[in-house]
Design a protein around this motif. Structure first.
Motif, PDB file in Angstrom:
ATOM      1  N   GLU A   1     -42.602  33.094 -15.965  1.00 15.62           N
ATOM      2  CA  GLU A   1     -41.668  33.126 -17.081  1.00 15.62           C
ATOM      3  C   GLU A   1     -40.447  32.258 -16.871  1.00 15.62           C
ATOM      4  OE1 GLU A   1     -39.414  36.357 -19.998  1.00 15.62           O
ATOM      5  OE2 GLU A   1     -40.649  37.045 -18.312  1.00 15.62           O
ATOM      6  N   PHE A   2     -39.937  32.210 -15.630  1.00 17.19           N
ATOM      7  CA  PHE A   2     -38.685  31.508 -15.369  1.00 17.19           C
ATOM      8  C   PHE A   2     -38.930  30.181 -14.660  1.00 17.19           C
ATOM      9  CE2 PHE A   2     -37.239  36.030 -15.240  1.00 17.19           C
ATOM     10  CZ  PHE A   2     -36.449  35.973 -16.382  1.00 17.19           C
ATOM     11  N   PRO A   3     -37.984  29.249 -14.771  1.00 17.72           N
ATOM     12  CA  PRO A   3     -38.020  28.066 -13.912  1.00 17.72           C
ATOM     13  C   PRO A   3     -37.778  28.503 -12.471  1.00 17.72           C
ATOM     14  CG  PRO A   3     -35.947  28.167 -15.104  1.00 17.72           C
ATOM     15  CD  PRO A   3     -36.815  29.259 -15.665  1.00 17.72           C
ATOM     16  N   PHE A   4     -37.859  27.580 -11.547  1.00 12.87           N
ATOM     17  CA  PHE A   4     -37.609  27.958 -10.158  1.00 12.87           C
ATOM     18  C   PHE A   4     -36.715  26.914  -9.500  1.00 12.87           C
ATOM     19  CE2 PHE A   4     -41.321  25.281 -10.035  1.00 12.87           C
ATOM     20  CZ  PHE A   4     -41.287  24.589  -8.827  1.00 12.87           C
ATOM     21  N   ALA A   5     -36.034  27.358  -8.448  1.00 14.75           N
ATOM     22  CA  ALA A   5     -35.045  26.503  -7.794  1.00 14.75           C
ATOM     23  C   ALA A   5     -35.256  26.500  -6.287  1.00 14.75           C
ATOM     24  CB  ALA A   5     -33.636  26.983  -8.122  1.00 14.75           C
ATOM     25  N   ILE A   6     -35.094  25.330  -5.695  1.00 16.66           N
ATOM     26  CA  ILE A   6     -34.986  25.176  -4.243  1.00 16.66           C
ATOM     27  C   ILE A   6     -33.531  24.821  -3.988  1.00 16.66           C
ATOM     28  CG2 ILE A   6     -35.785  23.938  -2.200  1.00 16.66           C
ATOM     29  CD1 ILE A   6     -38.366  23.312  -3.783  1.00 16.66           C
ATOM     30  N   ASP A   7     -32.745  25.776  -3.519  1.00 18.48           N
ATOM     31  CA  ASP A   7     -31.295  25.621  -3.448  1.00 18.48           C
ATOM     32  C   ASP A   7     -30.863  24.562  -2.444  1.00 18.48           C
ATOM     33  OD1 ASP A   7     -30.799  27.485  -5.406  1.00 18.48           O
ATOM     34  OD2 ASP A   7     -30.669  29.161  -3.987  1.00 18.48           O
ATOM     35  N   ARG A   8     -31.562  24.487  -1.317  1.00 19.23           N
ATOM     36  CA  ARG A   8     -31.158  23.555  -0.263  1.00 19.23           C
ATOM     37  C   ARG A   8     -32.390  22.926   0.377  1.00 19.23           C
ATOM     38  NH1 ARG A   8     -27.875  28.129   0.243  1.00 19.23           N
ATOM     39  NH2 ARG A   8     -25.638  27.713  -0.007  1.00 19.23           N
ATOM     40  N   GLY A   9     -32.303  21.628   0.591  1.00 17.79           N
ATOM     41  CA  GLY A   9     -33.390  20.933   1.267  1.00 17.79           C
ATOM     42  C   GLY A   9     -33.158  20.887   2.766  1.00 17.79           C
ATOM     43  N   TYR A  10     -34.210  20.592   3.529  1.00 14.90           N
ATOM     44  CA  TYR A  10     -34.091  20.486   4.979  1.00 14.90           C
ATOM     45  C   TYR A  10     -35.276  19.704   5.536  1.00 14.90           C
ATOM     46  CZ  TYR A  10     -37.401  24.419   4.974  1.00 14.90           C
ATOM     47  OH  TYR A  10     -38.492  25.233   4.755  1.00 14.90           O
ATOM     48  N   THR A  11     -35.161  19.330   6.799  1.00 16.89           N
ATOM     49  CA  THR A  11     -36.228  18.635   7.509  1.00 16.89           C
ATOM     50  C   THR A  11     -36.469  19.317   8.841  1.00 16.89           C
ATOM     51  OG1 THR A  11     -35.696  16.499   6.499  1.00 16.89           O
ATOM     52  CG2 THR A  11     -36.969  16.451   8.536  1.00 16.89           C
ATOM     53  N   ASP A  12     -37.719  19.606   9.120  1.00 20.09           N
ATOM     54  CA  ASP A  12     -38.143  20.113  10.430  1.00 20.09           C
ATOM     55  C   ASP A  12     -39.071  19.090  11.074  1.00 20.09           C
ATOM     56  OD1 ASP A  12     -36.758  22.493  10.197  1.00 20.09           O
ATOM     57  OD2 ASP A  12     -38.467  23.621   9.428  1.00 20.09           O
ATOM     58  N   MET A  13     -38.762  18.719  12.303  1.00 20.23           N
ATOM     59  CA  MET A  13     -39.610  17.802  13.057  1.00 20.23           C
ATOM     60  C   MET A  13     -39.900  18.419  14.417  1.00 20.23           C
ATOM     61  SD  MET A  13     -37.839  14.110  12.199  1.00 20.23           S
ATOM     62  CE  MET A  13     -39.090  13.238  13.143  1.00 20.23           C
ATOM     63  N   SER A  14     -41.136  18.281  14.856  1.00 26.81           N
ATOM     64  CA  SER A  14     -41.475  18.845  16.163  1.00 26.81           C
ATOM     65  C   SER A  14     -42.561  18.026  16.846  1.00 26.81           C
ATOM     66  CB  SER A  14     -41.939  20.297  16.028  1.00 26.81           C
ATOM     67  OG  SER A  14     -43.138  20.384  15.297  1.00 26.81           O
TER      68      SER A  14
END
Length: 636
Positions: A542-555
């Protein structure tokens, strides 16, 4: 005969009295309002009368049917007051599921308590509240309340749908006011398919809404303020704790704030001024000077909350903070501002809505008394630098997720200015992991892990060094929950506050990490960098969605296999690249006994239409699956 008539008449009168609340019987509710609801607002009628710049009366008549225990929090049987606000009337009546009266409550039945928040050393806010324990569900409560206040700086908004899992049958909201006070309003989220009615004439505005069905909260749903209809109100001519104000723009509002609330609060003792000048010495660089002052404040003061009258908005005098060694966000921000002023470094007191889970903006197009926190802003040749003055451990110039990426108000002598705090990019929010581990023939894992965090990943990690050993181990067991029987043997931290970089080094082991089946060992190669989050699947989002903060993980993890074992089956790895981010994992053999697992995951900040939700869900599902992909090794 007369006796029979009288008795019959009394009977019908009794029936009629009982029937007067039958409209609040559960039987009269449409099924559409009961679906997904813990409570239903049968009627919320609010009448606000503003007779002058220093006089406002609020009448509320609220009827709530509570369907289950989870709906109790929607009763709101409370009225707040202080020295400028009085509760002139309050009562409540409880009814059973059929509308029959259970009990009536008068003012004497309401508890009169201090609104203590656990951190305020001074707080003159009080509340009357009814501590109601139901005998069963569903039940209905009628709550009537009248308050009178001299504060007109705050006018409650109209929120017809009050939250998730609560329906509204009727909502009525009216404000009458003197036109010369210039009432302004802002309507938000009115284009989402909900029918709302407005009626406006000179000196009066009203809104109504009917039969608004409850909404379920969905994974990654945006903040409440970004989804539900709401109308904000303010006056151009207002009063705050007997201080009159006029503000039709942020520039004008900021000047009033500076002149009425900040001016004259920055005086410091001569001894302190001399101490700060000696501390700064011959340093000429404003940033280096500010660092010395910031560290001085961190060492000298501690945070406490003060919520007394105008003190809820006006900071304590800087000289009092200097003497006492404590203050709230306003006081410590203003104190730091005063110290910087002493050594010739300009800074701006800044108002913000703070919160790590809810990134709420000050409304740039609606000047009014907003915000719940104060920080300090330094203007520099390289842009604005933000200081969190309440923290004794936060690095200089590092906001973290408490005040990042949102509109704030700079309070300048010449007026207010809306600006945006730092937005951390997915590249800046970087966590780099290097690890080595070996698996023995009996499935035992032992290894070392080094994790280096930057940006907001620093903010999410550096608090660990101040925790007890027990809590540190608990955190790591949650972080590496994919490893059963985990034992942490060594923990070392390095907090580089200059580079804002936090390093964690661990030595660990785990029994039976690899599963033994008929002489074959099965285990996930990516032991230390798994992300198992998969959003919930919805048939009809029903609702839109949000990704509030981006990030990067490297290993990069080097895995040593037990001697004599060979690879029977190994995951191939995968690469994904789309609008939500990037993911790549690969498994590279190095000789017969070693495999290197390389992984990179990038998640991008964004606000997305609901039509894209399933694509995003599958993206995360694929990541979770491949992060946990397993190798099979055997002994020939």
């Amino acid at each position: 005969m007369t006796i029979r008539i009288t008795a019959l008449l009394l009977f019908f009168i009794s029936i009629q009295a009982t029937a007067q609340k039958l409209e609040y019987s559960i039987l009269t509710l449409p099924d559409s309002l009961k679906q997904n609801a813990n409570a239903i607002i049968r009627l919320n009628k609010v009448d606000i009368h503003i007779s002058s710049q220093k006089s406002m009366t609020v009448n509320q008549y609220r009827v709530v049917t509570v369907l289950n225990e989870l709906g109790l929090e929607d009763l709101n049987l409370v009225a707040h007051y202080d020295k400028n606000t009085r509760v002139s009337g309050i009562e409540a009546t409880a009814y059973d599921s059929f509308g029959k009266e259970i009990k009536a409550y008068k003012r004497k039945d309401f508890k009169d308590v201090s609104v203590a928040d656990g951190v305020s050393i001074f707080n003159d806010n009080r509340a009357l509240y009814l501590d109601y324990t139901p005998v069963g569900y569903p039940f209905t409560m009628i709550f009537e309340c009248k308050t009178e206040t001299a504060n007109t700086a705050f006018i409650q908004p109209w929120v017809p749908l009050e939250g998730y899992l609560i329906s509204t049958q009727n909502s009525e909201f009216t404000i009458t006011y003197k036109p010369e006070l210039h009432l302004r309003y802002k309507e938000v989220n009115f284009s989402n398919g909900i029918t709302l009615n407005k009626n406006e004439i000179a000196g009066k505005i009203s809104y109504t809404a009917k039969n608004l069905a409850a909404k379920k909260k969905e994974d990654l749903s945006p903040d409440f303020y970004d989804v539900f209809p709401i109308v904000y109100f303010t006056l151009d001519y207002f009063a705050l704790e007997s201080v009159e104000g006029k503000a039709s723009s942020w520039e004008e509002f900021g000047k009033w704030y500076y002149d009425s609330l900040l001016s004259g609060t920055d005086e410091l003792p001569e001894s302190t001024q001399q101490k700060i000048k000696e501390l700064v010495g011959t340093e000429k660089n404003p940033i280096e000077i500010a660092k010395k002052v910031y560290h001085f404040v961190q060492q000298k003061t501690r945070y406490v909350s003060v919520q007394v009258g105008i003190g809820g908005w006006k900071p304590m005098l800087a000289k009092d903070v200097d003497k006492l060694g404590y203050g709230d966000c306003k006081a410590l921000t203003n104190y730091t501002r005063a110290l910087l002023k002493t050594v010739g470094v300009p800074s701006y007191y800044t108002v913000v809505y703070a919160g790590d889970r809810e990134m709420r903006d000050l409304q740039s197009d609606f000047s009014s008394l907003q915000g719940n926190h104060a920080i300090l802003t330094l203007p520099t040749d390289n842009g604005l630098v933000w200081l969190e003055c309440t923290s004794q451990v936060q690095p200089f110039g590092f906001q973290g997720d408490f005040t990042d990426d949102r509109n704030v108000l700079l309070i300048k002598p010449e007026g207010g200015e809306i600006v945006k705090t730092k937005t951390f990019t997915e590249k800046e929010n970087l966590k780099t992991t290097t690890a080595q581990y070996q698996v023995t023939e009996n499935g035992h894992l032992s290894g070392k892990v080094k994790m280096v965090s930057n940006g907001l990943q620093y903010d999410w990690s550096f608090h660990k060094e101040r925790k007890s050993r027990e809590d540190q181990i608990k955190d790591y067991k949650e972080e590496f929950s994919n490893i059963n029987n985990l034992k942490i043997n060594k923990i070392a931290f390095h907090n580089n506050v200059q580079q804002i970089e936090f390093t964690e080094e661990l030595e660990m082991e785990a029994e039976s990490y690899a599963q033994n089946s008929a002489g074959k060992l099965l285990f996930a190669l990516n032991a230390f960098d798994q992300n198992a989050f998969v959003p919930k699947k919805y048939k009809n989002r029903e609702f839109p969605f949000a990704i509030d903060r981006g990030y990067t993980d490297m290993s990069q993890t080097e895995i040593t296999l037990p001697e004599g074992y060979v690879v029977e089956a190994k995951p191939e790895g995968i690469m994904l690249d789309n609008e939500f981010g990037y993911y790549k994992i690969e498994f590279i053999p190095e000789g017969n006994s070693k495999i290197v697992c390389k992984r990179k995951m990038v998640l991008k900040k964004g606000f997305y239409d609901k039509s894209k939700y399933e694509t995003y869900r599958k993206f995360r599902e694929t990541i979770a699956k491949n992060d946990n992909s397993k190798i099979v090794i055997t002994k020939p």
